[in-house]
Design a protein around this motif. Structure first.
Motif, mmCIF file in Angstrom:
data_model
loop_
_atom_site.group_PDB
_atom_site.id
_atom_site.type_symbol
_atom_site.label_atom_id
_atom_site.label_comp_id
_atom_site.label_asym_id
_atom_site.label_seq_id
_atom_site.Cartn_x
_atom_site.Cartn_y
_atom_site.Cartn_z
ATOM 1 N N GLU A 1 78.310 2.517 39.145
ATOM 2 C CA GLU A 1 76.976 2.818 38.631
ATOM 3 C C GLU A 1 75.875 2.490 39.623
ATOM 4 O O GLU A 1 74.693 2.824 39.379
ATOM 5 C CB GLU A 1 76.730 2.055 37.318
ATOM 6 N N ASP A 2 76.186 1.833 40.735
ATOM 7 C CA ASP A 2 75.175 1.525 41.744
ATOM 8 C C ASP A 2 74.779 2.760 42.550
ATOM 9 O O ASP A 2 73.882 2.684 43.389
ATOM 10 C CB ASP A 2 75.686 0.430 42.692
ATOM 11 N N SER A 3 75.437 3.880 42.305
ATOM 12 C CA SER A 3 75.108 5.100 43.029
ATOM 13 C C SER A 3 73.707 5.585 42.671
ATOM 14 O O SER A 3 73.278 5.491 41.521
ATOM 15 C CB SER A 3 76.126 6.190 42.691
ATOM 16 N N GLY A 4 72.989 6.092 43.669
ATOM 17 C CA GLY A 4 71.658 6.627 43.427
ATOM 18 C C GLY A 4 70.711 6.337 44.573
ATOM 19 O O GLY A 4 71.110 5.842 45.624
ATOM 20 N N LYS A 5 69.427 6.681 44.361
ATOM 21 C CA LYS A 5 68.402 6.477 45.387
ATOM 22 C C LYS A 5 67.706 5.138 45.202
ATOM 23 O O LYS A 5 67.447 4.692 44.081
ATOM 24 C CB LYS A 5 67.379 7.606 45.329
ATOM 25 N N TYR A 6 67.385 4.523 46.346
ATOM 26 C CA TYR A 6 66.678 3.251 46.367
ATOM 27 C C TYR A 6 65.489 3.374 47.320
ATOM 28 O O TYR A 6 65.482 4.213 48.218
ATOM 29 C CB TYR A 6 67.592 2.115 46.831
ATOM 30 N N ILE B 1 60.864 3.113 52.915
ATOM 31 C CA ILE B 1 62.076 3.744 53.459
ATOM 32 C C ILE B 1 62.983 4.058 52.282
ATOM 33 O O ILE B 1 63.292 3.182 51.474
ATOM 34 C CB ILE B 1 62.801 2.830 54.460
ATOM 35 N N GLU B 2 63.375 5.311 52.180
ATOM 36 C CA GLU B 2 64.230 5.730 51.068
ATOM 37 C C GLU B 2 65.695 5.607 51.454
ATOM 38 O O GLU B 2 66.100 6.016 52.547
ATOM 39 C CB GLU B 2 63.908 7.171 50.670
ATOM 40 N N LEU B 3 66.467 5.080 50.539
ATOM 41 C CA LEU B 3 67.901 4.869 50.760
ATOM 42 C C LEU B 3 68.678 5.626 49.699
ATOM 43 O O LEU B 3 68.344 5.555 48.520
ATOM 44 C CB LEU B 3 68.259 3.384 50.687
ATOM 45 N N LEU B 4 69.659 6.356 50.132
ATOM 46 C CA LEU B 4 70.542 7.046 49.196
ATOM 47 C C LEU B 4 71.869 6.310 49.141
ATOM 48 O O LEU B 4 72.575 6.218 50.144
ATOM 49 C CB LEU B 4 70.767 8.502 49.628
ATOM 50 N N LEU B 5 72.158 5.792 47.978
ATOM 51 C CA LEU B 5 73.399 5.031 47.774
ATOM 52 C C LEU B 5 74.401 5.929 47.058
ATOM 53 O O LEU B 5 74.228 6.243 45.889
ATOM 54 C CB LEU B 5 73.107 3.779 46.959
ATOM 55 N N THR B 6 75.403 6.378 47.779
ATOM 56 C CA THR B 6 76.414 7.272 47.204
ATOM 57 C C THR B 6 77.699 6.496 46.964
ATOM 58 O O THR B 6 78.255 5.913 47.888
ATOM 59 C CB THR B 6 76.692 8.459 48.138
ATOM 60 N N VAL B 7 78.142 6.509 45.726
ATOM 61 C CA VAL B 7 79.363 5.790 45.351
ATOM 62 C C VAL B 7 80.492 6.789 45.169
ATOM 63 O O VAL B 7 80.380 7.722 44.387
ATOM 64 C CB VAL B 7 79.152 4.987 44.063
#
Length: 318
Positions: free
Chosen positions: A204-209, A222-228
């Protein structure tokens, strides 16, 4: 049993603010960084260093010699100077997550006094993606400019263009650490990198940060894309109560040792059996020689008138 893996891909890009865009590279790949300098530095030695947690700039490579990376037994940094073009290029190979940070380009006199000067602009390098395992932790690193050391830092969930949910934030200017649930923030002000560690990773940690720094004007974002992505280790071949047999490739050493031991045991048993057989034969013949044979003779008794049928009498004669 399948072990899920968590692969976190962080794609970072500058959204706003007065910072220069960082240089991005992927783990294991190569990144080239250019450093420009004035004509007066053309004949000086060039170097490239990384700002560490204590504020010192650790030399990575210079035009005089390449600094070897002892953990890999070879240099991951190389420098090529182009005096006529008034710039030098640094090549970083086999990028790692810990290469993220602030770097400085410099020049030095080749003869005493060995004065070092900074040339060009500082360089921010960000290595992505970051890879972690489910249940473990991942660290998101964000370098920043000089003068932003005491500004408030935060990490929010969602796109930087919209107002996202703030997951963790430093509340005071002098505060360098913060903790909120599974998130912890550490501001390395001397090295000018703040990092957010997410522990006990889940799908569930997947998503944009959004990694942000509050400034007097617009926030630096700074945008971070977290892909799980869930992956599996090598599949198991067990089913129900049955277990898989060991591969034949793992047996030769054991088989050779076992056969060698069996051969010795069989040889010993063969000798023992032969000895026992010979001993039995010897005892048998010895007994026959020492004991005289017994002879049985039959004596006929004369017929009696009162007895028609007389049984023979057996006498044992010596």
């Amino acid at each position: 049993m399948n072990t899920p893996l968590l692969i976190l891909t962080l794609t970072l890009h500058l959204i706003s603010g007065d910072c220069r865009a960082p240089n991005f590279g992927s783990p294991g790949n190569t990144l080239n960084v250019s450093c420009h300098y004035a004509a007066k530095y053309a004949n000086m030695q060039k170097h490239f260093c990384k700002v560490m947690e204590d504020g010192q700039c650790s030399m990575r490579v210079s035009s005089r010699e390449n600094i070897s990376d002892t953990t890999q037994n070879h240099s991951r940094f190389s420098l090529t100077d182009y005096p006529q073009q008034m710039n030098f290029t640094v090549r970083l190979s086999h990028l790692r997550a810990e290469d993220t940070g602030v770097y400085l380009c410099g020049a030095q006199n080749p003869e005493p006094p060995f004065n070092r000067v900074l040339v060009g602009d500082e360089t921010h390098i960000i290595v992505n993606p970051v890879i972690g395992h489910k249940g473990d932790e991942a660290k998101l690193r964000c370098p920043y400019e000089v003068g932003h050391q005491t500004y408030l830092k935060y990490l929010s969930r969602g796109e930087c263009a919209s107002t996202g949910y703030v997951l963790i934030k430093t509340e005071l200017r002098r505060q360098a650490r913060a903790s909120q649930g599974r998130f912890s923030l550490q501001d390395e002000r001397e090295g000018r990198v703040f990092s957010v560690t997410i522990s006990n990773l889940t799908a569930e940690d997947s998503g944009k940060y959004c990694c942000g720094i509050e400034t007097l004007d617009n926030d630096v974002l700074i945008e971070l894309l977290l892909t799980v992505a869930l992956a599996s280790t090598s599949p198991s071949h067990t089913s129900g109560p049955y277990t898989s047999r060991p591969s034949l490739h793992s047996l030769p050493a054991i088989t050779a040792e076992y056969l060698a031991g069996s051969a010795v045991v069989m040889s010993v048993l063969r000798v023992v059996v032969m000895l026992l057989f010979a001993l039995g034969v010897a005892v048998f013949f010895r007994c026959r020689r020492t004991q005289p044979p017994q002879v049985l003779r039959v004596t006929q008794v004369p017929e009696d008138s009162s007895q028609n049928h007389a049984d023979p009498i057996y006498q044992e004669l010596d």
